[in-house]
Design a protein around this motif. Structure first.
Motif, mmCIF file in Angstrom:
data_model
loop_
_atom_site.group_PDB
_atom_site.id
_atom_site.type_symbol
_atom_site.label_atom_id
_atom_site.label_comp_id
_atom_site.label_asym_id
_atom_site.label_seq_id
_atom_site.Cartn_x
_atom_site.Cartn_y
_atom_site.Cartn_z
ATOM 1 N N GLY A 136 -0.716 -10.178 51.957
ATOM 2 C CA GLY A 136 -1.058 -8.765 51.775
ATOM 3 C C GLY A 136 -0.006 -7.874 51.676
ATOM 4 N N THR A 137 -0.280 -6.544 51.526
ATOM 5 C CA THR A 137 0.749 -5.468 51.220
ATOM 6 C C THR A 137 1.516 -5.270 52.824
ATOM 7 N N TYR A 154 0.646 1.450 38.233
ATOM 8 C CA TYR A 154 0.025 0.409 39.177
ATOM 9 C C TYR A 154 0.175 -0.969 38.661
ATOM 10 N N TRP A 167 2.519 -2.736 44.306
ATOM 11 C CA TRP A 167 1.643 -2.107 43.244
ATOM 12 C C TRP A 167 1.460 -0.685 43.571
ATOM 13 N N PHE A 180 -10.392 -1.026 47.796
ATOM 14 C CA PHE A 180 -10.814 -1.546 46.779
ATOM 15 C C PHE A 180 -12.264 -1.937 46.857
ATOM 16 N N ASP A 198 -6.336 -10.893 46.167
ATOM 17 C CA ASP A 198 -6.877 -10.484 47.407
ATOM 18 C C ASP A 198 -8.363 -9.835 47.232
ATOM 19 N N GLN A 199 -8.554 -8.935 46.278
ATOM 20 C CA GLN A 199 -9.474 -8.057 46.112
ATOM 21 C C GLN A 199 -10.779 -9.062 45.520
ATOM 22 N N ASN A 234 -3.594 -12.873 47.410
ATOM 23 C CA ASN A 234 -2.408 -12.196 47.596
ATOM 24 C C ASN A 234 -2.569 -10.599 47.088
ATOM 25 N N GLN A 235 -1.779 -9.776 47.566
ATOM 26 C CA GLN A 235 -1.618 -8.308 47.199
ATOM 27 C C GLN A 235 -1.473 -8.623 45.659
ATOM 28 N N ARG A 236 -1.975 -7.950 44.909
ATOM 29 C CA ARG A 236 -1.939 -8.025 43.291
ATOM 30 C C ARG A 236 -0.883 -7.058 42.594
ATOM 31 N N GLU A 237 -0.648 -7.117 41.583
ATOM 32 C CA GLU A 237 0.232 -6.418 40.928
ATOM 33 C C GLU A 237 1.728 -6.460 41.154
ATOM 34 N N THR A 264 -4.664 -1.071 53.203
ATOM 35 C CA THR A 264 -3.682 -0.222 52.812
ATOM 36 C C THR A 264 -4.607 0.961 51.868
HETATM 37 O O1 LIG Z 1 -2.809 -6.065 50.398
HETATM 38 P P1 LIG Z 1 -3.982 -5.336 50.203
HETATM 39 O O2 LIG Z 1 -4.999 -6.050 50.977
HETATM 40 O O3 LIG Z 1 -3.761 -3.658 50.566
HETATM 41 O O4 LIG Z 1 -4.369 -5.303 48.561
HETATM 42 C C1 LIG Z 1 -3.497 -4.650 47.522
HETATM 43 C C2 LIG Z 1 -4.092 -4.977 46.256
HETATM 44 O O5 LIG Z 1 -4.555 -6.342 45.854
HETATM 45 C C3 LIG Z 1 -3.400 -4.037 45.340
HETATM 46 O O6 LIG Z 1 -4.213 -4.223 44.157
#
Ligand SMILES: O=P(O)(O)OC[C@H](O)CO
Ligand SMILES: Nc1ncnc2c1ncn2[C@@H]1O[C@H](COP(=O)(O)OP(=O)(O)O)[C@@H](O)[C@H]1O
Length: 502
Positions: free
Chosen positions: A12-13, A135, A103, A270, A245-246, A81-84, A267
Motif C-alpha cells: 500500500g501507499t 495521477y 500516484w 476509492f 488494491d482497489q 498493490n497501490q496503483r499508478e 490515504t
Molecule cells: O495504497 P492505497 O490503499 O492508499 O491505494 C492507493 C491507490 O491504489 C491509488 O490509486
C-alpha cells in the motif's frame, strides 16, 4: 496437510503488509512494515523502490514467523498493490534509476496540460477509459525518462524496465525471471487500450515510451511464475493472482454482481462499482477501469477516487499536531454535536473525481469566534463522507440507479462517527465487513479461485457484515448540508492557477 494457506502481499501507499489466509479465508498471521514518504518538492511524492521490496519481504518473513508457518504450507501467493505508482529500473543491475513516483504526485500536471492541448483528451478516454491526469503512470514514466540523464537512450536500447509496484514485486520475487503486470494495474497507466487489451501504440508514441520497457500484460487470475526459492526458506511458491488494491477490495467485498459497490477509506478514498462485462463510459467525471480479468473474460468497474481522505486525518496529526493518533479524531469530533457550519475541503493536491481540478487547494470555511479545534476535526472527518457522496452521486447518474448499500473497508472505517455520517449524508446503508483486510482478502480469494481452493459460488460467504450503519438524518437537513459542501468545493477550484501560476 501441506499447501493449506494462501499468502497475500498488500503493498500500500503507507505500508507493505503480508497476510496469511487459511482455507476458510480467515487471516491467521500478518505483519506490516511502514514505508517512508518523501516530499522533495511541493506536490511531489516519492517512495524508495528498494525499501518497498525490502519492507514487503520483511513483512512476509515476519508473518510466516509469527504464525509459525512453514513456506511449504503456502500453496499460493496473491499480490495487490497501490496503483499508478511507478518505478523504472536497470534491467541488468536491478537498481531503480529514480525513486518511485507515487500516484499522488502532481509534477506532471503541465505535461498533462500539453497532452490536452495536443487534442488527446478524447483519444485517451476512448482508448483507456481514463481522463488525462498526473495521477496515472504514463506521464510519470515519461518524466523519469526525460529527467534522468541518458535514461531515454537506455530505454530505447531496452536496458531499462518500468512497472507499477506489482510488476516490481513480481520481478523481485522471481529474481528477474518475470516482468509482468495484470489488466487492472495496466488499466491505470493511461497506456492500456481496453479494446485491444494491449499497450497502445499511439499513446506510447505521444509520450515516447518504448514498448520494450513495459511488462507483459496478463489476466488478474493467472499463473505468473514461481518465486525464487531463496526468498522463502528454499521453497518456490506459485503467484496466482495480481490486482490493483482497489480492485482487490472490490473482489474482497465479493461485489461480484453488476451494481454492487465499495468504498475503501485509506490515504485516499476509492469507490468502485462493478458494471459486469459491460464497459460503462461515464459522463460525470468517473473512470472506466478493469475490475479483474480471468480466463478470457474481463470485467469492468466505474471508479471515482478522492485523493485526500485518511491523508486529511494524517494532516491533523502530523501537520497540525492536534491529534496523537487517528482514533483521537473521533474522540475530539464527539465533543461537539455538529461541525457548527465549519467546512474543510482538503484539496491539498487538487481534486479528483468528479471535479478533476489539479489546481484546487485546501480551505477551511465558516470559521467564527466560537470555532474550536473539535469543530475543525469533525469537519475534516465529514469531508471524507462528502467527497465520497460527490463520487457516488456521479456513479448513480452513470449507472442510472440509486445505490442501496455501500460496503466499506480501509483504515478509517473503524471510526463509527465517520461511518454514521457517511450513511446519513448518502441516505444509504453503509456496511462494514468483518474482515478488516479486505484488499488482501481479495487478492487471496482470487489466488484461491485460480488454485481451486474454493469455487466462485463459495466466495460470498467469506466477508460477512460486521455492522450496518442505517441513514438517520432527515432528508432536508442532509441536502442542506450537502449544498453548503458543494459551494465550499466550488470556491477552492482553480486556486493555484488563479493566484500563483504565471
Ligand atoms: O495504497 P492505497 O490503499 O492508499 O491505494 C492507493 C491507490 O491504489 C491509488 O490509486
Ligand atoms: N479511527 C480513524 N479515524 C479516521 N481516520 C483513520 C482512523 N484510523 C486510521 N485512519 C486513517 O486511515 C489511513 C490508513 O488507512 P490504510 O487503509 O492503512 O491506508 P493505506 O492503505 O492508504 O496505507 C490513514 O490515513 C489514517 O489517518
Amino acid at each position: 496437510m501441506s499447501n493449506q494457506y494462501i499468502l497475500a502481499l498488500d503493498q500500500g501507499t503507507t505500508s507493505s503488509r503480508a497476510i496469511v489466509f487459511d482455507q476458510q479465508a480467515r487471516p491467521v498471521a500478518q505483519a506490516q512494515r511502514t514505508i517512508r514518504q518523501s516530499y522533495p518538492q511541493p506536490g511531489w511524492v516519492e517512495h524508495d523502490g528498494v525499501e518497498i521490496w525490502e519492507s514487503q519481504l520483511a513483512a512476509v518473513q515476519e508473518a510466516l514467523h509469527s504464525g509459525q508457518i512453514n513456506p511449504e504450507q503456502i500453496g499460493s501467493i496473491g499480490i495487490t498493490n497501490q496503483r499508478e505508482t511507478v518505478l523504472v529500473w536497470d534491467r541488468t543491475s536491478g537498481e531503480p534509476i529514480h525513486p518511485a513516483i507515487v500516484w499522488q504526485d502532481r509534477r506532471t500536471a503541465s505535461l498533462c496540460e500539453a497532452l490536452k492541448d495536443r487534442g488527446l483528451a478524447k483519444v485517451v478516454t476512448d482508448k483507456t477509459g481514463l481522463l488525462i491526469d498526473a495521477y496515472f503512470s504514463a506521464t510519470k514514466i515519461a518524466w523519469i525518462l526525460d529527467h534522468i540523464e541518458g535514461a531515454r537512450e537506455k530505454a530505447n536500447r531496452g536496458e531499462l524496465l518500468a512497472g507499477t509496484m506489482d510488476t516490481w514485486l513480481i520481478w523481485k520475487l522471481t529474481s528477474g525471471q518475470v516482468h509482468a503486470t495484470d489488466v487492472t494495474n495496466a488499466s491505470r497507466t493511461m497506456l492500456f487500450n481496453l479494446d485491444t487489451r494491449d499497450w497502445d501504440e499511439e499513446l506510447l508514441s505521444e509520450l515516447q515510451i518504448p514498448r520494450c520497457i513495459l511488462p507483459t500484460i496478463c489476466m488478474s487470475g493467472h499463473f505468473y511464475g514461481m518465486t525464487d526459492p531463496k526468498w522463502l526458506n528454499g521453497v518456490a511458491v506459485p503467484i496466482h493472482s495480481v490486482l490493483g488494491d482497489q480492485q482487490a477490495a472490490l473482489f474482497g467485498h465479493t461485489c461480484l454482481e453488476a451494481g454492487s459497490a465499495k468504498n475503501t477509506y485509506g490515504t485516499g478514498c476509492f469507490i468502485l462499482m462493478n458494471t459486469g462485462s459491460e464497459r460503462v463510459t461515464s459522463t460525470h467525471g468517473l473512470l472506466t477501469t478493469v475490475a479483474w480479468g480471468m480466463g478470457d473474460e474481463m470485467y469492468y468497474a466505474l471508479e471515482g477516487s478522492v485523493f485526500v481522505a485518511g491523508a486529511a486525518i494524517q494532516w491533523l496529526e502530523e501537520g497540525l499536531g492536534w491529534i496523537d493518533e487517528p482514533a483521537q479524531s473521533e474522540r475530539m469530533a464527539s465533543q461537539v454535536p455538529t461541525s457548527d457550519g465549519v467546512v474543510v475541503v482538503p484539496a491539498f493536491t487538487g481534486l479528483g473525481a468528479p471535479y478533476w481540478d489539479m489546481y484546487a487547494r485546501g480551505a477551511i470555511f465558516g470559521l467564527t469566534r466560537g470555532t474550536t479545534s473539535n469543530h475543525i476535526v469533525r469537519a475534516t472527518l465529514e469531508s471524507l463522507a462528502y467527497q465520497s457522496r460527490d463520487v457516488i452521486n456521479a456513479m448513480e447518474k452513470d449507472a442510472g440507479m440509486p445505490l442501496q448499500e455501500l460496503r466499506v473497508d480501509g483504515g478509517a472505517v473503524s471510526n463509527d462517527l465517520l461511518m454514521q455520517f457517511q450513511a446519513d449524508i448518502l441516505g444509504a446503508v453503509v456496511t462494514r465487513t468483518e474482515t478488516g483486510e479486505t484488499t488482501a482478502l481479495g487478492a487471496a480469494l482470487l489466488a484461491g479461485l485460480v488454485s481451486e481452493v474454493w469455487s466462485k459460488e463459495q466466495l460470498k460467504q467469506f466477508n460477512p457484515a460486521e455492522r450496518m450503519f442505517q441513514p438517520l438524518m432527515d432528508e432536508e437537513k442532509k441536502e442542506e448540508l450537502y449544498r453548503v459542501w458543494q459551494d465550499a468545493v466550488r470556491r477552492t477550484m482553480g486556486w493555484e492557477q488563479h493566484h500563483f501560476e504565471s
